[in-house]
Design a protein around this motif. Structure first.
Motif, mmCIF file in Angstrom:
data_model
loop_
_atom_site.group_PDB
_atom_site.id
_atom_site.type_symbol
_atom_site.label_atom_id
_atom_site.label_comp_id
_atom_site.label_asym_id
_atom_site.label_seq_id
_atom_site.Cartn_x
_atom_site.Cartn_y
_atom_site.Cartn_z
ATOM 1 N N SER A 70 87.202 33.399 71.901
ATOM 2 C CA SER A 70 87.775 34.300 70.898
ATOM 3 C C SER A 70 89.187 33.826 70.612
ATOM 4 N N ARG A 71 89.740 34.343 69.525
ATOM 5 C CA ARG A 71 91.137 34.005 69.203
ATOM 6 C C ARG A 71 92.064 35.151 69.597
ATOM 7 N N THR A 72 91.663 35.887 70.643
ATOM 8 C CA THR A 72 92.469 37.019 71.111
ATOM 9 C C THR A 72 93.810 36.553 71.666
ATOM 10 N N LYS A 123 91.721 21.199 74.734
ATOM 11 C CA LYS A 123 90.534 21.162 73.873
ATOM 12 C C LYS A 123 90.947 21.529 72.471
ATOM 13 N N THR A 124 90.671 20.716 71.529
ATOM 14 C CA THR A 124 90.680 21.086 70.106
ATOM 15 C C THR A 124 90.202 19.889 69.313
ATOM 16 N N MET A 125 89.339 20.167 68.360
ATOM 17 C CA MET A 125 88.874 19.062 67.518
ATOM 18 C C MET A 125 90.015 18.498 66.669
ATOM 19 N N ASP A 126 91.130 19.244 66.580
ATOM 20 C CA ASP A 126 92.280 18.780 65.792
ATOM 21 C C ASP A 126 93.048 17.645 66.478
ATOM 22 N N ASN A 127 92.887 17.487 67.790
ATOM 23 C CA ASN A 127 93.571 16.440 68.577
ATOM 24 C C ASN A 127 95.096 16.508 68.445
ATOM 25 N N VAL A 167 88.173 18.195 55.274
ATOM 26 C CA VAL A 167 87.923 18.302 56.723
ATOM 27 C C VAL A 167 88.950 19.242 57.355
ATOM 28 N N MET A 168 88.707 19.617 58.615
ATOM 29 C CA MET A 168 89.654 20.500 59.299
ATOM 30 C C MET A 168 90.915 19.721 59.664
ATOM 31 N N GLY A 169 91.920 20.425 60.068
ATOM 32 C CA GLY A 169 93.207 19.805 60.402
ATOM 33 C C GLY A 169 94.299 20.591 59.715
ATOM 34 N N ARG A 170 94.779 21.578 60.463
ATOM 35 C CA ARG A 170 95.731 22.538 59.910
ATOM 36 C C ARG A 170 97.127 21.906 59.760
ATOM 37 N N ASP A 171 97.623 21.374 60.874
ATOM 38 C CA ASP A 171 98.975 20.797 60.848
ATOM 39 C C ASP A 171 98.955 19.296 61.061
ATOM 40 N N ALA A 220 92.576 16.517 54.522
ATOM 41 C CA ALA A 220 92.695 17.538 55.573
ATOM 42 C C ALA A 220 92.969 18.880 54.908
ATOM 43 N N GLU A 221 92.382 19.928 55.455
ATOM 44 C CA GLU A 221 92.569 21.258 54.849
ATOM 45 C C GLU A 221 94.050 21.646 54.752
ATOM 46 N N GLY A 222 94.870 21.083 55.663
ATOM 47 C CA GLY A 222 96.296 21.437 55.680
ATOM 48 C C GLY A 222 97.166 20.514 54.848
ATOM 49 N N GLY A 271 83.799 21.834 57.075
ATOM 50 C CA GLY A 271 83.936 23.087 57.818
ATOM 51 C C GLY A 271 83.488 23.007 59.264
ATOM 52 N N HIS A 272 82.738 24.023 59.685
ATOM 53 C CA HIS A 272 82.396 24.154 61.106
ATOM 54 C C HIS A 272 81.325 23.186 61.572
ATOM 55 N N LEU A 273 80.740 22.420 60.634
ATOM 56 C CA LEU A 273 79.829 21.347 61.079
ATOM 57 C C LEU A 273 80.565 20.416 62.029
ATOM 58 N N GLN A 274 81.892 20.307 61.813
ATOM 59 C CA GLN A 274 82.700 19.400 62.647
ATOM 60 C C GLN A 274 82.852 19.906 64.068
ATOM 61 N N ARG A 275 82.588 21.189 64.277
ATOM 62 C CA ARG A 275 82.770 21.758 65.618
ATOM 63 C C ARG A 275 81.445 22.036 66.310
ATOM 64 N N GLY A 276 80.332 21.792 65.568
ATOM 65 C CA GLY A 276 79.040 22.148 66.147
ATOM 66 C C GLY A 276 78.323 20.964 66.752
HETATM 67 O O1 F6P Z 1 91.906 25.260 65.667
HETATM 68 C C1 F6P Z 1 90.979 24.334 65.251
HETATM 69 C C2 F6P Z 1 90.482 24.583 63.872
HETATM 70 O O2 F6P Z 1 89.366 23.800 63.846
HETATM 71 C C3 F6P Z 1 91.398 24.279 62.680
HETATM 72 O O3 F6P Z 1 91.463 22.951 62.246
HETATM 73 C C4 F6P Z 1 90.838 25.186 61.612
HETATM 74 O O4 F6P Z 1 91.796 25.487 60.654
HETATM 75 C C5 F6P Z 1 90.452 26.380 62.383
HETATM 76 O O5 F6P Z 1 90.089 25.918 63.667
HETATM 77 C C6 F6P Z 1 89.362 27.209 61.771
HETATM 78 O O6 F6P Z 1 88.762 27.980 62.746
HETATM 79 P P1 F6P Z 1 88.000 29.358 62.622
HETATM 80 O O7 F6P Z 1 87.254 29.330 61.355
HETATM 81 O O8 F6P Z 1 87.134 29.377 63.821
HETATM 82 O O9 F6P Z 1 89.034 30.417 62.670
#
Ligand code: F6P
Length: 341
Positions: A70-72, A123-127, A167-171, A220-222, A271-276
């Protein structure tokens, strides 16, 4: 000893490999392992499960996390810190292993400062966690990006189109940078490197002038087009760690490229295909080594640290070092990828 383990933040392939390694290494020295469900939420609510050899059997190739996540942010919850300490005390936990990215590790550091014996696993796919060369989940994610580039190449070529892959990658632009390089992208756009929409269009025009009839753009999304100066968001809501939900830069690029160059353009948001899915060899081995090292750090009495990969060696670094900002994409690697634009 009784060791607790949790996974927090966004999931990434390799989490189960890490949990399994923690359990197997701990059991080898007759320690007990308690799994905390759903990240910090489980510690707040006392939701735990005993982890045995049987409970982690068969989990090595599985994506996601058997513990849930969770992101709690427990420090945003009333009495959160006290409730977590109470759970740890009630369960007689000697030490806690937190598997996560910057958000999860920032909570781990706060707990450590409150006297909890904590070890982190990155752990993070963002590295983008400082102090380690790689984080669990990144390699699997870039393999997905590479495969997407390969697949989109053939359809782009057939239709003479521009294909945008968001693709993902916030910062940090690690996923776009490495995935795009491996996938032979013609343009790679990352948060670390400013760009204008016109520059992107010019690269595409020049490719066409050289006789190419299609282009692959990985963004990158960011990534922030300088024309806008801000990241493109889906909506204004933020999560408990203050992150907005990014998304949309691919669609914006597609609109602008089509309008400015006249080339038909399509967008794919990975999107989340990258995390699955199942972790790669690299992520399985990295997660296994880090899980084992985390238990060994506890046995050696090293707390307030994160186990990390430096070169080919597993080391420990302080959680402070791991939380010193965001580890940006290696700009040397980016310069290299520009050779192929
Ligand atoms: O923190 C990793 C990450 O994959 C980011 O690159 C992305 O912005 C975010 O998670 C999206 O995650 P969720 O949709 O699970 O909130």
């Amino acid at each position: 000893m009784r060791i607790a383990v949790l996974t927090g933040g966004g999931d990434a392939p390799g989490l189960n490999a890490a949990i399994r390694a923690v359990v197997r290494r701990a059991l080898a020295d007759n320690h007990e392992v308690v799994g905390v469900r759903n990240g910090w939420l489980g510690l707040l609510e006392g939701e735990t499960v005993s982890l045995t050899r049987d409970s982690v059997s068969g989990t090595l190739p599985r994506g996601g996390t058997v513990l849930g996540t969770s992101r709690t942010n427990p420090f945003k919850v009333e009495d959160g810190p006290a409730r977590m300490l109470q759970t740890l005390e009630q369960l007689g936990i000697h030490a806690l292993i937190a598997i996560g990215g910057d958000d999860t590790l920032s909570v781990a550091l706060k707990l450590h400062k409150m006297g909890v014996r904590v070890v982190g696993i990155p752990k993070t796919m963002d590295n983008d966690v400082p102090g380690t060369d790689y984080t669990i989940g990144f390699d699997t994610a870039v393999n997905v990006v590479m495969e997407a580039c390969d697949r989109l190449h053939t359809t782009a070529e057939a239709h003479h189109r521009v294909m945008i892959i968001e693709v993902m990658g916030r910062d940090a632009g690690w996923v776009a940078g490495v995935g795009g390089l491996a996938g032979g992208a013609d343009v790679i756009l990352v948060p670390e490197v400013p760009f204008t929409l016109e520059e992107v269009c010019e690269v595409i025009r020049q490719r066409h002038a050289r006789g190419r009839t299609f282009s692959i753009v990985v963004v990158a999304e960011g990534a922030k087009p300088s024309d806008f100066g801000v990241q493109i968001t889906q909506d204004a809501r933020v999560d408990e760690f203050g992150h907005v939900r990014l998304g949309g830069v691919g669609a914006l690029l597609a609109r602008e490229i089509e309008a400015r160059t006249g080339h038909e353009t399509r967008v794919t948001v990975l999107g989340h295909l990258q995390r699955g899915g199942s972790p790669t060899v690299f992520d399985r081995v990295l997660a296994t080594r880090l899980g084992v090292a985390a238990v060994e750090a506890i046995e050696a009495g090293h707390f307030g640290v994160m186990v990390a990969l430096r070169g080919t060696k597993i080391v420990t670094v302080s959680l402070e070092e791991a939380l010193a900002g965001t580890s940006p994409l290696d700009l040397e690697l980016y310069r290299l990828s520009r050779l192929f634009f």
